[in-house]
Structure formats: C-alpha cells, structure tokens
Design a protein around this motif. Structure first.
Motif, PDB file in Angstrom:
ATOM      1  N   ASP A  55       0.841  -1.210   0.000  1.00  0.00           N
ATOM      2  CA  ASP A  55       0.000   0.000   0.000  1.00  0.00           C
ATOM      3  C   ASP A  55       0.866   1.245   0.000  1.00  0.00           C
ATOM      4  O   ASP A  55       1.687   1.435   0.886  1.00  0.00           O
ATOM      5  CB  ASP A  55      -0.909  -0.004   1.231  1.00  0.00           C
ATOM      6  CG  ASP A  55      -1.723  -1.280   1.312  1.00  0.00           C
ATOM      7  OD1 ASP A  55      -2.355  -1.622   0.305  1.00  0.00           O
ATOM      8  OD2 ASP A  55      -1.695  -1.942   2.363  1.00  0.00           O
ATOM      9  N   VAL A  86       0.589   0.051  -5.015  1.00  0.00           N
ATOM     10  CA  VAL A  86      -0.755   0.512  -5.368  1.00  0.00           C
ATOM     11  C   VAL A  86      -1.192   1.664  -4.469  1.00  0.00           C
ATOM     12  O   VAL A  86      -0.825   1.746  -3.303  1.00  0.00           O
ATOM     13  CB  VAL A  86      -1.811  -0.629  -5.276  1.00  0.00           C
ATOM     14  CG1 VAL A  86      -1.574  -1.676  -6.334  1.00  0.00           C
ATOM     15  CG2 VAL A  86      -1.829  -1.245  -3.907  1.00  0.00           C
ATOM     16  N   SER A 145      -3.716   2.248  -2.761  1.00  0.00           N
ATOM     17  CA  SER A 145      -4.816   1.393  -2.331  1.00  0.00           C
ATOM     18  C   SER A 145      -5.861   2.180  -1.565  1.00  0.00           C
ATOM     19  O   SER A 145      -5.586   3.251  -1.045  1.00  0.00           O
ATOM     20  CB  SER A 145      -4.271   0.260  -1.484  1.00  0.00           C
ATOM     21  OG  SER A 145      -3.472   0.812  -0.478  1.00  0.00           O
ATOM     22  N   HIS A 198      -7.130   1.819   1.303  1.00  0.00           N
ATOM     23  CA  HIS A 198      -7.198   1.638   2.759  1.00  0.00           C
ATOM     24  C   HIS A 198      -7.571   2.920   3.482  1.00  0.00           C
ATOM     25  O   HIS A 198      -8.440   2.928   4.345  1.00  0.00           O
ATOM     26  CB  HIS A 198      -5.857   1.134   3.305  1.00  0.00           C
ATOM     27  CG  HIS A 198      -5.609  -0.299   3.003  1.00  0.00           C
ATOM     28  ND1 HIS A 198      -6.184  -1.320   3.710  1.00  0.00           N
ATOM     29  CD2 HIS A 198      -4.874  -0.878   2.035  1.00  0.00           C
ATOM     30  CE1 HIS A 198      -5.805  -2.479   3.200  1.00  0.00           C
ATOM     31  NE2 HIS A 198      -5.004  -2.236   2.172  1.00  0.00           N
ATOM     32  N   ILE A 240     -12.299  -2.712  -3.222  1.00  0.00           N
ATOM     33  CA  ILE A 240     -11.427  -3.545  -4.069  1.00  0.00           C
ATOM     34  C   ILE A 240     -12.262  -4.194  -5.184  1.00  0.00           C
ATOM     35  O   ILE A 240     -11.874  -4.200  -6.347  1.00  0.00           O
ATOM     36  CB  ILE A 240     -10.692  -4.614  -3.229  1.00  0.00           C
ATOM     37  CG1 ILE A 240      -9.672  -3.949  -2.310  1.00  0.00           C
ATOM     38  CG2 ILE A 240     -10.004  -5.640  -4.133  1.00  0.00           C
ATOM     39  CD1 ILE A 240      -9.028  -4.878  -1.291  1.00  0.00           C
ATOM     40  N   PHE A 295      -8.975   1.601  -7.069  1.00  0.00           N
ATOM     41  CA  PHE A 295      -7.572   1.869  -6.722  1.00  0.00           C
ATOM     42  C   PHE A 295      -6.755   1.810  -7.996  1.00  0.00           C
ATOM     43  O   PHE A 295      -7.207   1.292  -9.010  1.00  0.00           O
ATOM     44  CB  PHE A 295      -7.047   0.841  -5.708  1.00  0.00           C
ATOM     45  CG  PHE A 295      -7.003  -0.559  -6.256  1.00  0.00           C
ATOM     46  CD1 PHE A 295      -8.125  -1.361  -6.248  1.00  0.00           C
ATOM     47  CD2 PHE A 295      -5.832  -1.062  -6.797  1.00  0.00           C
ATOM     48  CE1 PHE A 295      -8.087  -2.644  -6.777  1.00  0.00           C
ATOM     49  CE2 PHE A 295      -5.783  -2.348  -7.331  1.00  0.00           C
ATOM     50  CZ  PHE A 295      -6.916  -3.133  -7.312  1.00  0.00           C
ATOM     51  N   SER A 345       3.323  -6.887   2.989  1.00  0.00           N
ATOM     52  CA  SER A 345       2.387  -5.885   3.510  1.00  0.00           C
ATOM     53  C   SER A 345       1.781  -6.405   4.801  1.00  0.00           C
ATOM     54  O   SER A 345       1.586  -7.617   4.953  1.00  0.00           O
ATOM     55  CB  SER A 345       1.272  -5.652   2.484  1.00  0.00           C
ATOM     56  OG  SER A 345       0.217  -4.936   3.078  1.00  0.00           O
ATOM     57  N   ASN A 384      -5.136  -8.042   2.530  1.00  0.00           N
ATOM     58  CA  ASN A 384      -5.763  -7.796   1.227  1.00  0.00           C
ATOM     59  C   ASN A 384      -4.764  -7.589   0.098  1.00  0.00           C
ATOM     60  O   ASN A 384      -5.168  -7.398  -1.050  1.00  0.00           O
ATOM     61  CB  ASN A 384      -6.645  -6.545   1.285  1.00  0.00           C
ATOM     62  CG  ASN A 384      -7.713  -6.664   2.332  1.00  0.00           C
ATOM     63  OD1 ASN A 384      -7.681  -5.982   3.344  1.00  0.00           O
ATOM     64  ND2 ASN A 384      -8.643  -7.554   2.106  1.00  0.00           N
ATOM     65  N   ALA A 385      -3.476  -7.604   0.415  1.00  0.00           N
ATOM     66  CA  ALA A 385      -2.480  -7.216  -0.580  1.00  0.00           C
ATOM     67  C   ALA A 385      -2.550  -8.086  -1.838  1.00  0.00           C
ATOM     68  O   ALA A 385      -2.540  -7.573  -2.955  1.00  0.00           O
ATOM     69  CB  ALA A 385      -1.085  -7.278   0.032  1.00  0.00           C
ATOM     70  N   LEU A 422      -5.570  -7.321  -4.041  1.00  0.00           N
ATOM     71  CA  LEU A 422      -5.384  -6.073  -4.799  1.00  0.00           C
ATOM     72  C   LEU A 422      -4.501  -6.321  -6.023  1.00  0.00           C
ATOM     73  O   LEU A 422      -4.852  -5.946  -7.140  1.00  0.00           O
ATOM     74  CB  LEU A 422      -4.685  -5.033  -3.923  1.00  0.00           C
ATOM     75  CG  LEU A 422      -5.530  -4.174  -2.997  1.00  0.00           C
ATOM     76  CD1 LEU A 422      -4.630  -3.476  -1.998  1.00  0.00           C
ATOM     77  CD2 LEU A 422      -6.304  -3.150  -3.797  1.00  0.00           C
TER      78      LEU A 422
END
Ligand SMILES: [Mg+2]
Length: 247
Positions: free
Chosen positions: A20, A24, A26, A28, A94, A99, A123, A127-128, A131
């Motif tokens: 993150d 990306v 992301s 979050h 997501i 993203f 990470s 969720n890495a 993604l």
C-alpha cells in the motif's frame, strides 16, 4: 578498490516490497475514513493522520489508535467493530476496482525480473494479494505474478516498526537480512527495515521525504524511475545518472 560512498549493503539478493502506497494507491485510507463515520467524526482523519497512526499497522491496532485519538472517552472499546466495518468497506472498494497501481512501481517490478534478485511482498494487510491480482499487465499477467514470494498478512508478534514481517520475508527467499532491500512509503516501515538490519528505500509519494529521511532511509525517491537499476544488484543505492541530453 575503495568502497563507494553509495554502497549501503552487501551485494543485494532480495527486494522486499510494502504494497500500500508503494505498488498501489490502495483504498485503505478511504476505507478507514468511510467506516469511521459510524464511530467518530471522520474530519480529523487526514492523510497525515493515516500515515502517522494507521499505515502499516495491523487492522485492530490501527482501529484502536484512531478511536483513541478521534473518538470520545471509551471509544477505543469499539475498535473491533470499527476494524470489522473497515474490512467490509475495503472489500467493496477492491471489488469495485477503486484503486490504481503506480506506473513507476510496475516498471520497477518488471525491471527486477531481469536482475538476479528475488522479490517478496510484505504488507501488513491481508488484502495485498487480492489487490495485486486485480492489476492486469500485458499478456494477461497480473501484478501479483511478478513476485517470487508473498508473506503479506502473516501473523507476527508485532507490526511495523517491528522488523518481524520483513525478517519473515527474507527467510521466505532464503536471504540474510543484510542482503535485502526494503521498499517502503511509511516511516514505520523504514524503521522496521533498519531494525531488521536491512537497507531501506523510501518512496515519498506524499511529499514526506523529510519523515522518511528521519527514519534513516538509505535513499529517498519520489519515483522508482529515478533508481539506478544497474548499480542495484551490487548493493549500491543511488539515483540514475542523468543522460547527457537532459543536462
Ligand atoms: Mg505502505
């Protein structure tokens, strides 16, 4: 030959990536902010707040840190509920592809494929991989497929700035810490790299170069395109020489 002043490590064998803010952009931060509306006034949840108290931390730790500062007295007791709500929001973001992958990070990860270096994702977020699997590159490959190993979301005793996750990443590719480079956007992540005896490359996408330098990053860049890829395998971290036509 005298050692180069740029040499910060032994020859490198592995590059460890935060996800993150590095690979990306992301959602979050947005998910934390959206979910916060049910628990506290979200107006204090700025990007600076996110970077200082939430980024890189495990979900429950981030929820607690936020409610302790932005919620009323006793709000921290709702940390588990807030963390759960944030997860529901990010799952939706997501799924909606809300993203972007950073183009310089994709170029960097692609270029590493041509070098004798292992690559590992590390990470704090579970969720890495979800993604990165949604970022489709040429020939149907995903961004996730560019990496050799992934320890994202693994349970470790403490989150960054503790080095536990990065040490796990180094072990995943059988590489001693001093031959690893960590790429991070958060000061806590750079501190974790240094605590683990690794080199740290800070990527300052939010104008936070000073914070990354204060965390003792070996090099701070605003784009990964600036890195000298030819020097990298020998452990030399420096910016690319500028072609004469650009001087
Ligand atoms: Mg990050």
């Amino acid at each position: 030959m005298a050692p180069s002043p740029d040499a910060v490590t032994e020859p490198l064998r592995a590059v460890i990536f935060d996800v993150d803010g590095v690979l990306v952009d992301s959602p979050h931060e947005q998910a934390w902010r959206e979910a916060l509306a049910d628990f506290a006034d979200p107006s204090g949840f700025t990007t600076a707040f996110y970077q200082a108290y939430v980024a890189g931390k495990r979900r429950l730790e981030g929820a607690r840190a936020t409610l302790e500062r932005l919620g009323g007295s006793g709000a921290a007791a709702q940390a588990a509920a807030y963390a759960e709500k944030k997860q529901a929001v990010i799952d939706r973001l997501i799924a909606e592809d809300r993203f972007e992958a950073f183009p310089d990070a994709i170029r960097f990860a692609e270029a590493l494929r041509g070098l004798p270096l292992r690559t590992v994702l590390a990470s704090a977020s579970k969720n890495a991989d979800a993604l990165l699997a949604r970022v489709i590159l040429s020939e149907g490959r995903t961004l996730l497929s560019l990496f050799d190993a992934d320890v994202s979301g693994r349970e470790v005793p403490r989150g960054k700035p503790d080095p536990a996750l990065f040490l796990l990443a180094a072990a995943a590719v059988d590489t001693p810490p001093w031959q690893c480079l960590v790429v991070e956007d958060a000061p806590a992540g750079i501190r974790a790299a240094k605590a683990g005896g690794m080199a740290g490359l800070g990527i300052a996408r939010l104008g936070d170069e000073a914070l990354l330098r204060a965390a003792r990053a070996d090099l701070v860049l605003t784009s990964l395109d600036e890195l000298d890829m030819r020097a990298l395998p020998s452990g030399v971290l420096r910016t690319r020489p500028v072609p004469p036509s650009h001087i």
